[in-house]
Design a protein around this motif. Structure first.
Motif: not given
Lengths: 357, 357
Positions: B104-109, B141-144, B162-167
């Protein structure tokens, strides 16, 4: 269409790595955070209120002040998996905790992604996982999410681990690669070259009288001690000199901040065993990876307090002031040698030690 | 001391993967967040104020209510790197965006870590990086932050990402793998098996009249549409049925929630080309990976609104209600076949399609 291919040196952390990042990643993933090129991305959480309502004064009009997170990632491909002073798992926790710490963030959570070659002994994997758990507990972070992929024999070399990390940046802190100012002192937390030469000599099967040990350690405690000991805003930049070594880390800071940095060779501690193995292998310790050291660029007025804070911590008891930043020779690092000569200390060119982390 | 080794099936997403996670990772990385075993970790930020002051009522005494982040990671080792409908880069962005969305997260980065085999053509890497950038922009989303490692020839197979994501998780949302309740309807957003069979047939060099295309897509828009269309709290669980397929995803939900799930074979869309290639290769489409589909377990009262919301989105226009959850046969998934028979649909055992993501 070009026929260029990726070389080992593209992963060295040196000049070719930087070229690849600029040409490919910055070009395509174009956003202001990535352009900062710091060890972590520092990210204001949209719509979040300021946790301590401290830095409202610095806010831009229309720009809500809020919680700032740090996000970082590193993949670990070190060979061998186990080495004196650590293993790939301990390294994967420390490296990511350290990248967060270098932006002044308080590290909180890690993710862990495992890419495993079919046939890896389960006992080896368990030793590594236990080591990660132990290191995470010591560093005060939690490994909260993960992923495991297995590839067929020959498609990977035993085990690669990726960790990403999230931390919170305290209000008011601005520690960045472009933050160095003329007059700043350069502090180094201890001896250089220990990690890289430990791994290198293990791989080459060399033995020395005084055995080498990796300096692999989590630096978040050392950084908080430093930040508490000096006035707010006195720490301008932090870097952990990993791939490419101290020389490359200082070059990045000099270039990004547009200052010159001069350091004194005699002020930089190098253990005898490291010096000996470097001479034997024809390697310059200034370019060798460290995994438990930091350089801090600190306002000259706070130099003594900063040095005392570093030395008061077990991971910083050999800390030294090794040089200073100046407006002269902007973008370059100059080394004053033991004999009093001065030479430019360039960024690493080519690949010196592959798969060191 | 054991002489067990890692097998391909430990990475299948099926039974052996689950055993490895429980025996090794949960045992050593013991913390309540990881024990949730959801696609993302949901993490209350310590000391952060609640961004919208909505869920104070649910707070425990002494437990400050605040901002909740989601953190997730996946490594991508798919072979081949390019396939109809996508490539490893697009997949690495979508997969991580989707894991965030399923909590349910809104993905950001996102972070991006590249492990590259020496010799990879730079043009291939650039196509993949461009594809990641394009997909990240589409998904909002942004790849930061990122990392690049290069290993010697033979130590990896071209490229792993590998990708990790924060939302950010909106206040009040509680979407979790153990949230399914008897009476919930099971919605599926579209046809199954497209990604896995596309990759599999590419790899085997098979050709079909109607070419297969991966369903690789970012599902965050589909999820927000769903969440907006139903009353707060009506969506109990979300899963994207990747490795192990629909059968494994439903088994996880049934086990974690302690409910039985019954689905109807005829309600589950399978494209002719997917069915054909599955028959040819002796593979059950219920166990084949998807990369742009979701299952939603939704309060029965909100079934119609949920279905309409999914169908209103381009990625959900073939959505169906495929079954329901019940208190009977807790922990099991039962399939009602086209002929009216009922059989237990187990979790994937062994390895069906290695390196599918």
């Amino acid at each position: 269409m070009s026929d260029e291919v990726i070389l080992l040196a593209h992963g060295s952390g040196g000049k070719l790595s930087h070229d690849l990042v600029e040409r490919l990643f910055l070009h395509h993933f174009d956003n202001p955070t990535l352009l900062q090129l710091d060890d972590s991305a520092v990210l204001p959480v949209p719509g979040s209120p300021d946790p301590r309502a401290m830095d409202r004064a610095q806010a831009q009009p229309g720009q809500p002040v809020g919680l700032r997170l740090a996000l970082t990632t590193d993949s670990y491909v070190i060979s061998p998996l186990f080495f004196p002073g650590g293993d790939i798992g301990k390294l994967a926790v420390c490296g990511t905790v350290n990248d967060l710490s270098m932006s002044g963030a308080h590290p909180l959570w890690l993710s862990a992604g495992f890419i495993i070659e079919e046939g890896l002994p389960l006992d080896d994997l368990e030793r590594i996982v236990a080591s990660m758990a132990c290191m995470a507990e010591q560093a005060g972070v939690q490994i909260v999410t993960g992923d495991t992929k297995v590839v067929d024999r020959g498609s990977a070399d035993r085990l690669f681990i990726n960790t990403a990390g999230v931390g919170v940046v305290a209000p008011g802190l601005e520690i960045r690669g472009d933050g160095v100012r003329p007059g700043d002192v350069v502090l180094l937390s201890g001896s250089i070259g220990d990690h890289g030469m430990t791994v290198m000599t293990q791989r080459e099967g060399l033995e020395f009288d005084s055995p080498l040990t990796s300096d692999c350690a989590a630096l978040n405690g050392l950084v908080s001690g430093l930040l508490e000991a000096v006035p707010a805003g006195a720490v301008h930049s932090l870097r952990d000199p990993t791939r490419g070594g101290l020389a490359t880390a200082l070059n990045e800071l000099a270039t990004r901040s547009g200052v010159g940095i001069e350091i004194s060779e005699t002020a930089v501690p190098v253990r005898d065993a490291v010096r000996g193995s470097c001479e034997l292998l024809g390697i310059d310790p200034f370019y060798v990876a460290n995994e438990g050291k930091l350089v801090a660029l600190v306002d000259g007025e706070a130099a003594d307090a900063a040095l005392a804070a570093l030395r008061a911590h077990p991971l910083g008891h050999e800390a030294n002031i090794i040089g200073k930043a100046a407006a002269d020779h902007a973008g370059r690092v100059v080394l004053r040698t033991a004999l009093g000569a001065r030479r430019v200390l360039d960024m690493l060119v080519g690949e010196q030690l592959p798969r060191i982390c």
